[in-house]
Design a protein around this motif. Structure first.
Motif, mmCIF file in Angstrom:
data_model
loop_
_atom_site.group_PDB
_atom_site.id
_atom_site.type_symbol
_atom_site.label_atom_id
_atom_site.label_comp_id
_atom_site.label_asym_id
_atom_site.label_seq_id
_atom_site.Cartn_x
_atom_site.Cartn_y
_atom_site.Cartn_z
ATOM 1 N N THR A 151 -76.443 37.346 54.344
ATOM 2 C CA THR A 151 -77.486 38.263 54.183
ATOM 3 C C THR A 151 -76.349 38.645 53.067
ATOM 4 N N VAL A 152 -77.877 38.549 51.467
ATOM 5 C CA VAL A 152 -77.546 39.075 50.282
ATOM 6 C C VAL A 152 -77.696 40.822 49.658
ATOM 7 N N LYS A 153 -76.845 41.250 50.499
ATOM 8 C CA LYS A 153 -76.623 42.860 50.043
ATOM 9 C C LYS A 153 -76.125 42.853 48.774
ATOM 10 N N ASN A 154 -76.087 41.943 48.204
ATOM 11 C CA ASN A 154 -75.593 42.597 46.099
ATOM 12 C C ASN A 154 -76.179 41.329 45.318
ATOM 13 N N ILE A 155 -76.431 42.199 44.088
ATOM 14 C CA ILE A 155 -77.069 40.887 43.253
ATOM 15 C C ILE A 155 -76.149 40.618 41.702
ATOM 16 N N CYS A 156 -76.401 40.459 41.727
ATOM 17 C CA CYS A 156 -76.005 40.792 39.995
ATOM 18 C C CYS A 156 -76.698 40.247 38.360
ATOM 19 N N CYS A 157 -77.492 40.346 38.045
ATOM 20 C CA CYS A 157 -78.128 39.850 37.140
ATOM 21 C C CYS A 157 -77.303 39.619 35.709
ATOM 22 N N ILE A 158 -77.547 38.152 35.046
ATOM 23 C CA ILE A 158 -76.559 38.494 33.345
ATOM 24 C C ILE A 158 -77.557 38.310 32.957
ATOM 25 N N GLY A 159 -77.587 39.630 31.668
ATOM 26 C CA GLY A 159 -78.561 39.518 30.830
ATOM 27 C C GLY A 159 -80.277 40.128 31.708
ATOM 28 N N ASP A 190 -82.043 48.167 50.491
ATOM 29 C CA ASP A 190 -80.859 48.459 50.681
ATOM 30 C C ASP A 190 -80.280 47.547 49.835
ATOM 31 N N ILE A 191 -80.779 46.438 49.184
ATOM 32 C CA ILE A 191 -79.790 45.878 48.344
ATOM 33 C C ILE A 191 -79.538 46.715 46.742
ATOM 34 N N ARG A 192 -77.791 46.213 46.750
ATOM 35 C CA ARG A 192 -77.621 47.285 45.347
ATOM 36 C C ARG A 192 -77.716 45.937 43.799
ATOM 37 N N VAL A 193 -78.644 46.192 43.202
ATOM 38 C CA VAL A 193 -78.828 45.368 42.164
ATOM 39 C C VAL A 193 -78.152 45.658 40.899
ATOM 40 N N THR A 194 -77.445 45.104 39.790
ATOM 41 C CA THR A 194 -76.670 45.525 38.368
ATOM 42 C C THR A 194 -77.010 44.133 38.053
ATOM 43 N N THR A 248 -66.895 42.934 37.092
ATOM 44 C CA THR A 248 -67.259 43.810 37.950
ATOM 45 C C THR A 248 -68.344 43.363 38.558
ATOM 46 N N ALA A 249 -69.234 43.622 38.257
ATOM 47 C CA ALA A 249 -70.657 42.716 38.789
ATOM 48 C C ALA A 249 -70.632 41.417 39.733
ATOM 49 N N ILE A 250 -69.825 40.573 38.609
ATOM 50 C CA ILE A 250 -69.949 39.410 39.243
ATOM 51 C C ILE A 250 -69.038 39.028 40.451
ATOM 52 N N LYS A 251 -68.473 39.697 40.362
ATOM 53 C CA LYS A 251 -67.775 40.179 41.781
ATOM 54 C C LYS A 251 -67.551 40.276 42.674
ATOM 55 N N GLU A 252 -68.743 41.899 43.000
ATOM 56 C CA GLU A 252 -69.001 41.947 44.229
ATOM 57 C C GLU A 252 -70.236 41.260 44.399
ATOM 58 N N ALA A 253 -71.467 40.971 43.544
ATOM 59 C CA ALA A 253 -72.261 40.313 44.100
ATOM 60 C C ALA A 253 -72.163 39.112 44.911
ATOM 61 N N ASP A 254 -73.719 38.608 46.016
ATOM 62 C CA ASP A 254 -73.441 37.916 47.059
ATOM 63 C C ASP A 254 -74.305 36.699 45.792
ATOM 64 N N LEU A 255 -75.663 37.052 45.381
ATOM 65 C CA LEU A 255 -76.207 36.216 44.483
ATOM 66 C C LEU A 255 -75.974 36.978 43.107
ATOM 67 N N ILE A 256 -76.359 35.677 42.194
ATOM 68 C CA ILE A 256 -76.446 36.149 40.858
ATOM 69 C C ILE A 256 -77.144 35.329 39.631
ATOM 70 N N PHE A 257 -78.292 35.960 39.170
ATOM 71 C CA PHE A 257 -79.351 35.774 38.096
ATOM 72 C C PHE A 257 -79.143 35.540 37.497
ATOM 73 N N ILE A 258 -78.494 34.110 36.226
ATOM 74 C CA ILE A 258 -78.443 33.929 34.788
ATOM 75 C C ILE A 258 -80.070 33.983 34.215
ATOM 76 N N SER A 259 -79.836 35.137 33.685
ATOM 77 C CA SER A 259 -81.374 35.273 32.776
ATOM 78 C C SER A 259 -80.761 35.543 31.516
#
Ligand code: NAD
Ligand code: UDX
Length: 509
Positions: free
Chosen positions: A2-10, A28-32, A76-87
């Motif tokens: 279950t996604v708990k950690n999101i990273c967005c590049i851009g 409850d989701i950490r978004v970076t 760091t944000a990539i390492k910690e993320a379950d899901l990564i947006f490329i934006s």
């Protein structure tokens, strides 16, 4: 998972608002949100956000440093993320193969490489940037070629449909959310993960799963259809101009057909923004490469019509002001590509200003949100003449000072405040005849004509044509002159209709 950690590049116009809304909807989701541009990240972490969007400040200020973070620490944000947006941005290429048309995919590719070389656990990688069809295949290739042992990636396509100026509203009440995925068990599982996030606030029936390529093409096609509507209505303004039809009435009539609908039929000086032109050119280029010449030519016409519209409007300004704006002062109202944004990318105002500067006009530019630095850099870029921009351009803090002592007002952006100005006071402060060129058809033209303005817009050559005004005029060596405020001006006689004596005609100055 279950996604708990999101990273967005851009951290741009898409990444910033999209992730702020996700953070606001899912505490409850950490978004970076990460970016390689430290200045941009510093702005996201300050009181003055890098972009203006109604409703965005409140969301960012309420979630920042709780479950919403802005950082330059991409790895760091990539390492910690379950899901990564490329934006990241996918601008039109400026050199090499496909120059001026193809999408430049270098930032997307770079992001994929960084993800692959950094990730130490499996990730869902979501393509949010607008890309050519089958870009997900290239992203997968880069990820697979560089992935570490025990790490795998699933790529989804989730294009963004927000419009600037209404981004928060569009994200909270999205018409639809597209999720393109592979028709495999892992592809379907990744689809469900992303769908479950959106389902926290978007009704399930508006979340559409489909094949990855269909999702990628749907984004390009949506923008192409929207832009096509604007070019279609704008093409009719030229026809209205010569026939006397009113484009607003025509749009109203067309829009009442439920199959067509009323939205996106507002005729204008031309569409702008970072997406329409870029995405259509991307579509055109793709078609050409696939030897679909007729399809390419069809969509190219939407962009060509837009160029024609911007040029036609500027030409009208110059021709109307006795074929010369050199050394005259023009107040430019609006520099952003639409209201409620400070974004100037592909703004029609830039083209209008460039052409007027080429003719030697002095421009007093007012826009409520565009930064001075941005405005000057846009004009320096298009004119390639910093000295000229410095000499001829003045940035004004309010519309009244911009119009003072000027010969004309040119409305380039449809900011609401332009509808509410004290045009009587402005008229008094302007040189006469005082012109208004309404490139957005937002003002009350009858009222302005009554004040004494010479009003011109995109579909009528002269808005006072219907008033059958007659004024004192005379003919000198085959040229007509008309008297106004005790001065004689060259006049174009549209209909020789003697009223009181043979020297009085219906005319346009
Ligand atoms: P933008 O230029 O505002 O932001 C992109 C950001 O990505 C920049 O801040 C840039 O520094 C950053 N970036 C580039 N490479 C990076 C990297 N390797 N690592 C980290 N950061 C990187 O662009 P945008 O307007 O947000 O558009 C992003 C994408 O979304 C584009 O593909 C665009 O077509 C699409 N889109 C835009 C809109 C819109 O209204 N602007 C709407 C829908 C879709
Ligand atoms: C567009 C799409 O609307 C959005 O779905 C996509 O995600 C990104 O591209 P945006 O460029 O932010 O959004 O603004 P939009 O409202 O579409 O306007 C684009 C341009 O068209 C502006 O210059 C606007 O003034 C112009 N326009 C819009 C018209 O001239 N007439 C209209 O009827 C509508």
């Amino acid at each position: 998972m279950t996604v708990k950690n999101i990273c967005c590049i851009g951290a741009g116009y898409v990444g910033g608002p999209t992730c702020s809304v996700i953070a606001n909807q899912c505490h409850d989701i950490r978004v970076t949100v990460v970016d390689i541009n430290p200045e941009r990240i510093a702005q996201w972490n300050s009181d003055l956000l890098p972009i203006y969007e109604p409703g965005l400040d409140e969301i960012v200020f309420s979630r920042r440093n709780k479950n919403l973070f802005f950082s330059t620490d991409v790895e760091t944000a990539i390492k910690e993320a379950d899901l990564i947006f490329i934006s990241v941005n996918t601008p039109t290429k400026t050199c090499g193969e496909g120059k001026g048309r193809a999408a430049d995919m270098r930032y997307v590719e770079e992001s994929a490489r960084t993800i692959a070389t950094t990730a130490t656990s499996s990730k869902i990688v979501v393509e949010k940037s607008t890309v050519p069809v089958k870009a997900a295949e290239s992203i997968s290739k880069v990820l697979v070629a560089n992935q570490k042992d025990g790490v795998s990636f699933e790529v989804l396509s989730n294009p963004e449909f927000l419009a600037e100026g209404t981004a928060v509203e569009n994200l909270v009440n999205a018409d639809r959310v597209l999720i393109g995925h592979n028709e495999t068990p892992t592809g379907r599982a990744a689809f469900r993960e992303l769908r479950d996030i959106y389902m926290r606030w978007i009704p399930k029936e508006r979340i559409i799963g489909m094949k990855t390529w269909s999702s990628e093409l749907s984004k390009l096609a949506s923008n192409a259809f929207l832009a096509q509507r604007i070019s279609s209505i704008n093409s009719l303004t030229a026809l209205c101009e010569v026939t006397g039809a009113d484009v607003s009435e025509v749009a109203y009539a067309i829009g009442h057909d439920r199959r067509i609908g009323p939205n996106f039929l507002e005729a204008s000086v031309g569409f702008g923004g970072s997406c329409f032109q870029k995405d259509i050119l991307n579509l055109v280029y793709m078609c050409e490469r696939l030897s679909l010449r007729e399809v390419a030519a069809y969509w190219q016409q939407v962009v060509d019509m837009n160029e024609y519209q911007k040029e036609r409007f500027t030409k009208k300004i110059i021709e109307t002001m006795f074929h010369s704006v050199s050394d005259k002062s023009l107040a430019i109202y609006g520099f952003s590509f639409k209201k409620n944004t400070g974004d100037t990318r592909e703004s029609p105002s830039i083209c209008v200003c460039k052409r007027l500067l080429d003719e030697g006009a002095n421009l007093n530019i007012y826009d409520p949100k565009v930064m001075d630095k941005q405005l000057i850099s846009d004009l320096n870029r298009v004119t390639c003449n910093q000295e000229k921009v410095k000499r001829l351009v003045k940035i004004c803090r309010d519309p009244y000072s911009a119009a003072k002592n000027s010969h004309a007002i040119v409305i380039c952006t449809e900011w609401d405040e332009f509808k509410k100005l004290k045009y009587e006071d402005i008229f008094k402060s302007m040189k006469k005849p005082a012109y208004i060129f309404d490139g957005r058809k937002i003002l009350d033209h009858d009222y302005l004509s009554r004040i004494g303005y010479e009003v011109y817009t995109i579909d009528t050559i002269r808005s006072n044509r219907s008033k059958n005004k007659t004024r004192e005029s005379t003919e000198v060596s085959g040229k007509y002159l008309a008297k106004r405020n005790d001065e004689w001006y060259p006049a174009e006689v549209i209909q020789k209709r003697p009223v009181q004596d043979p020297n009085t005609f219906e005319y346009y100055v």
